[in-house]
Scaffold this motif. Structure first.
Motif, short mmCIF file in Angstrom:
data_model
loop_
_atom_site.label_atom_id
_atom_site.label_comp_id
_atom_site.label_asym_id
_atom_site.label_seq_id
_atom_site.Cartn_x
_atom_site.Cartn_y
_atom_site.Cartn_z
N TRP A 162 -0.66 -3.41 0.59
CA TRP A 162 -0.33 -4.57 1.16
C TRP A 162 -1.12 -4.93 2.59
CZ3 TRP A 162 0.59 -7.86 -2.29
CH2 TRP A 162 1.63 -7.59 -3.22
N VAL A 163 -1.23 -3.74 3.25
CA VAL A 163 -2.11 -3.68 4.56
C VAL A 163 -3.66 -4.12 4.10
CG1 VAL A 163 -2.90 -2.35 6.43
CG2 VAL A 163 -0.30 -2.23 5.80
N SER A 164 -4.04 -3.46 3.10
CA SER A 164 -5.58 -3.50 2.73
C SER A 164 -5.78 -4.78 2.28
CB SER A 164 -5.85 -2.43 1.78
OG SER A 164 -5.79 -1.11 2.12
N THR A 209 -7.99 -3.98 10.18
CA THR A 209 -6.85 -3.87 9.27
C THR A 209 -7.17 -3.17 7.81
OG1 THR A 209 -6.19 -5.90 10.16
CG2 THR A 209 -4.90 -5.20 8.17
N GLY A 265 -4.32 -7.73 2.99
CA GLY A 265 -4.19 -8.44 4.14
C GLY A 265 -5.56 -8.48 4.92
N GLY A 266 -6.08 -6.97 5.12
CA GLY A 266 -7.38 -6.90 5.69
C GLY A 266 -8.46 -7.76 4.77
N TRP A 326 0.38 0.76 2.06
CA TRP A 326 -1.35 0.92 2.29
C TRP A 326 -1.81 -0.43 1.46
CZ3 TRP A 326 -4.67 1.04 -1.99
CH2 TRP A 326 -4.00 1.51 -2.95
N HIS A 343 -7.39 0.56 8.61
CA HIS A 343 -5.98 1.15 8.84
C HIS A 343 -5.43 1.32 7.62
CE1 HIS A 343 -2.16 1.81 10.71
NE2 HIS A 343 -1.61 0.84 10.00
N GLY A 344 -5.59 0.28 6.73
CA GLY A 344 -5.05 0.37 5.18
C GLY A 344 -5.49 1.57 4.37
#
Length: 86
Positions: A47-49, A30, A51-52, A45, A33-34
């Motif tokens: 919020w994805v990072s 994740t 979350g990772g 990007w 991906h971010g």
């Protein structure tokens, strides 16, 4: 032969260790991906990072708990071998 308490601790060891490894791997994927989303200037990007990172830290925490359960099982085994257990 393992006692019932040792069996429960070993079961927790495998569950927490496997779950922690899964979370750690998912978090790394994740996070990467971010990073890719940031390169192409995609909006979510951050919020994805984030979350990772949360998944990675949760995985590390679960692996630490698994280590604690395994250590407790080993201590019980050692005490049983010495005849000091209740």
């Amino acid at each position: 032969m393992r006692t019932e308490r040792e069996k429960k601790l070993i079961t927790k060891y495998w569950l927490f260790g496997g779950g922690g490894a899964m979370l750690l791997g998912s978090g790394l994927a994740t996070l990467l991906h971010g990073s890719k989303l940031k390169e192409v200037n995609a909006d979510p990007w951050f919020w994805v990072s984030t979350g990772g990172f949360a998944l990675i830290m949760s995985g590390i925490s679960m692996i630490g708990d698994a280590n604690r359960f395994r250590t407790m099982a080993d201590v019980l085994k050692e005490l049983d071998a010495r005849g000091l257990k209740e």
